[in-house]
Enzyme design. Sequence first.
Site, PDB file in Angstrom:
ATOM      1  NE  ARG A   8       0.313   1.585   4.428  1.00 15.45           N
ATOM      2  CZ  ARG A   8       1.157   2.469   4.978  1.00 15.45           C
ATOM      3  NH1 ARG A   8       1.802   3.347   4.239  1.00 15.45           N
ATOM      4  NH2 ARG A   8       1.385   2.470   6.284  1.00 15.45           N
ATOM      5  CB  CYS A  60       1.872   9.241  10.501  1.00 13.24           C
ATOM      6  SG  CYS A  60       3.075   8.554  11.652  1.00 13.24           S
ATOM      7  CB  THR A  73       6.040   6.427  10.490  1.00 14.90           C
ATOM      8  OG1 THR A  73       4.610   6.348  10.307  1.00 14.90           O
ATOM      9  CG2 THR A  73       6.378   6.735  11.928  1.00 14.90           C
ATOM     10  CD  GLU A 126      -1.949   6.977   9.733  1.00 20.62           C
ATOM     11  OE1 GLU A 126      -2.309   5.869  10.203  1.00 20.62           O
ATOM     12  OE2 GLU A 126      -0.766   7.335   9.692  1.00 20.62           O
ATOM     13  NE  ARG A 143       2.756  -1.878  11.045  1.00 20.18           N
ATOM     14  CZ  ARG A 143       2.199  -0.786  10.499  1.00 20.18           C
ATOM     15  NH1 ARG A 143       0.950  -0.804  10.062  1.00 20.18           N
ATOM     16  NH2 ARG A 143       2.906   0.326  10.363  1.00 20.18           N
ATOM     17  NE  ARG A 177       1.782  -1.883   6.989  1.00 18.90           N
ATOM     18  CZ  ARG A 177       1.681  -3.143   7.406  1.00 18.90           C
ATOM     19  NH1 ARG A 177       2.756  -3.851   7.705  1.00 18.90           N
ATOM     20  NH2 ARG A 177       0.498  -3.732   7.512  1.00 18.90           N
ATOM     21  CD  GLU A 198       0.136   1.582  13.497  1.00 18.14           C
ATOM     22  OE1 GLU A 198      -0.806   2.058  12.835  1.00 18.14           O
ATOM     23  OE2 GLU A 198       1.204   2.157  13.661  1.00 18.14           O
ATOM     24  NE  ARG A 240      -2.187   5.291   4.567  1.00 18.38           N
ATOM     25  CZ  ARG A 240      -1.877   4.817   5.771  1.00 18.38           C
ATOM     26  NH1 ARG A 240      -2.160   3.577   6.087  1.00 18.38           N
ATOM     27  NH2 ARG A 240      -1.301   5.613   6.673  1.00 18.38           N
TER      28      ARG A 240
HETATM   29  P1  ADP Z   1      -1.532  -0.041   6.957  1.00 13.58           P
HETATM   30  O1  ADP Z   1      -0.860  -1.199   6.316  1.00 13.58           O
HETATM   31  O2  ADP Z   1      -2.497   0.590   6.012  1.00 13.58           O
HETATM   32  O3  ADP Z   1      -0.573   0.880   7.613  1.00 13.58           O
HETATM   33  P2  ADP Z   1      -2.466  -1.804   9.083  1.00 13.58           P
HETATM   34  O4  ADP Z   1      -1.122  -2.241   9.500  1.00 13.58           O
HETATM   35  O5  ADP Z   1      -3.464  -1.484  10.141  1.00 13.58           O
HETATM   36  O6  ADP Z   1      -2.490  -0.531   8.138  1.00 13.58           O
HETATM   37  O7  ADP Z   1      -3.082  -2.974   8.148  1.00 13.58           O
HETATM   38  C1  ADP Z   1      -4.342  -2.742   7.554  1.00 13.58           C
HETATM   39  C2  ADP Z   1      -5.020  -4.052   7.224  1.00 13.58           C
HETATM   40  O8  ADP Z   1      -4.252  -4.713   6.194  1.00 13.58           O
HETATM   41  C3  ADP Z   1      -5.076  -5.006   8.408  1.00 13.58           C
HETATM   42  O9  ADP Z   1      -6.335  -5.687   8.383  1.00 13.58           O
HETATM   43  C4  ADP Z   1      -4.004  -6.003   8.094  1.00 13.58           C
HETATM   44  O10 ADP Z   1      -4.293  -7.279   8.639  1.00 13.58           O
HETATM   45  C5  ADP Z   1      -4.060  -6.057   6.591  1.00 13.58           C
HETATM   46  N1  ADP Z   1      -2.808  -6.550   6.011  1.00 13.58           N
HETATM   47  C6  ADP Z   1      -1.585  -5.987   6.105  1.00 13.58           C
HETATM   48  N2  ADP Z   1      -0.682  -6.738   5.439  1.00 13.58           N
HETATM   49  C7  ADP Z   1      -1.370  -7.792   4.905  1.00 13.58           C
HETATM   50  C8  ADP Z   1      -1.004  -8.922   4.120  1.00 13.58           C
HETATM   51  N3  ADP Z   1       0.256  -9.125   3.704  1.00 13.58           N
HETATM   52  N4  ADP Z   1      -1.978  -9.804   3.760  1.00 13.58           N
HETATM   53  C9  ADP Z   1      -3.262  -9.600   4.145  1.00 13.58           C
HETATM   54  N5  ADP Z   1      -3.675  -8.551   4.896  1.00 13.58           N
HETATM   55  C10 ADP Z   1      -2.736  -7.663   5.271  1.00 13.58           C
HETATM   56  N1  DAR Z   2       0.158   5.196  16.532  1.00 13.65           N
HETATM   57  C1  DAR Z   2       1.009   6.357  16.319  1.00 13.65           C
HETATM   58  C2  DAR Z   2       1.585   6.356  14.861  1.00 13.65           C
HETATM   59  C3  DAR Z   2       2.669   5.362  14.646  1.00 13.65           C
HETATM   60  C4  DAR Z   2       2.875   5.028  13.183  1.00 13.65           C
HETATM   61  N2  DAR Z   2       1.679   4.353  12.628  1.00 13.65           N
HETATM   62  C5  DAR Z   2       0.823   4.997  11.815  1.00 13.65           C
HETATM   63  N3  DAR Z   2       1.086   6.145  11.320  1.00 13.65           N
HETATM   64  N4  DAR Z   2      -0.299   4.376  11.520  1.00 13.65           N
HETATM   65  C6  DAR Z   2       2.136   6.326  17.338  1.00 13.65           C
HETATM   66  O1  DAR Z   2       2.761   7.356  17.497  1.00 13.65           O
HETATM   67  O2  DAR Z   2       2.335   5.274  17.918  1.00 13.65           O
END
Ligand code: ADP
Ligand code: DAR
Length: 342
Positions: free
Chosen positions: A112, A257, A259, A211, A295, A266, A300, A215
Amino acid sequence: MKYPNFPKDCKSMLCKYLTKEVFDELKDRKTPNGFTLEMAINSGVKNPDSSIGVYAGDKESYEVFDLLFDPIIQEYHGFGKNEKHVSDFDPNKLDIDNPDPKSELILSTRIRVGRNLDGFPLGTIISKEQRDEVEKIVSGTLKSFKGDLQGEYFPLKGMTSAVQEKLIKEHFLFKEGDRFLEAAGLNRDWPEGRGIFHNKKKTFLVWINEEDELRIISMQQGGDIKEVFVRLANAVNELEKDMKFLKSDHLGYITSCPTNLGTAMRASVHIKLPKLSQDKKLFKTVTDKFHLQIRGIHGEHSKSEGGIFDISNRRRLGISEVECVKDLYNGVKELISIERSL
Ligand code: ADP
Ligand code: DAR
């Protein structure tokens, strides 16, 4: 505004870098959109367990509050204040195979990128009218997509909780009520102006106004990272024909953010590592060596289940999109080889 009273055990970058001197220097500054230091740090003040704790309100925030953002960007990305970010989203530069062709360990791959529209503030201070306008512009363009990217837009408003919960459970939709986003002002007027676009196969999806304003997501079962990358590159190219994304020479694509700055990419796999994950020290050594982040399986702030982990690139700024994916690929190859050797 008074200097925040951070708890003794606060470990966020906000606590580390918002010294009294920096606070006094920045406390009365405002960006052209009216974004203040108090707004930027509210998430980290209300959530002292934040890892970062600071969000931007617009592109100018990264200049106006540079005394706070620069050391955070330096520590998180290893990227200096005078460096220039250079993107490279060309799939022809990505010479990788499928690291797990029989899908023995890799369940799924997802890549993404975050994007925000030029001409609008970020979600932290965007008005309801502006956010609704972003939804209209982006969903309008997406509805015109054809072929593999053709799909439908589903506004969150009016979505039944059963459909919503199913999409979240199947990893397609963002969760609700994240307290970090809440305190950053990113959940205001929820669920107005939010929604998800996806194609029939749910291999191409776009979240609108979570966010970040967009996305853009490519995902599928198995470990064909290259195929996922090609689809994402095509989708971003198509979107850029109709809209301009917020970016700068220094920081690349601008995100709420810090990051996510730069590529805002990501690239992740859901991978089974039941043996390696028992050795926490070794697991962390390998993921650190390859600049990877661990993660849980619901993203997250979630936990791993059944020895399955979400492994992704940690660096996003100062390296190209191709290099982000190479970070993931190289790290996953090593993780698979160690898991198989145990
Ligand atoms: P982001 O990747 O947008 O920063 P998150 O870490 O919260 O946000 O992940 C968003 C959603 O994408 C979550 O439901 C997570 O389980 C799913 N996800 C992330 N990576 C994968 C993957 N490789 N395969 C399937 N689902 C994924
Ligand atoms: N939860 C915030 C942001 C950390 C990075 N993750 C994002 N941007 N989704 C923190 O400061 O922990």
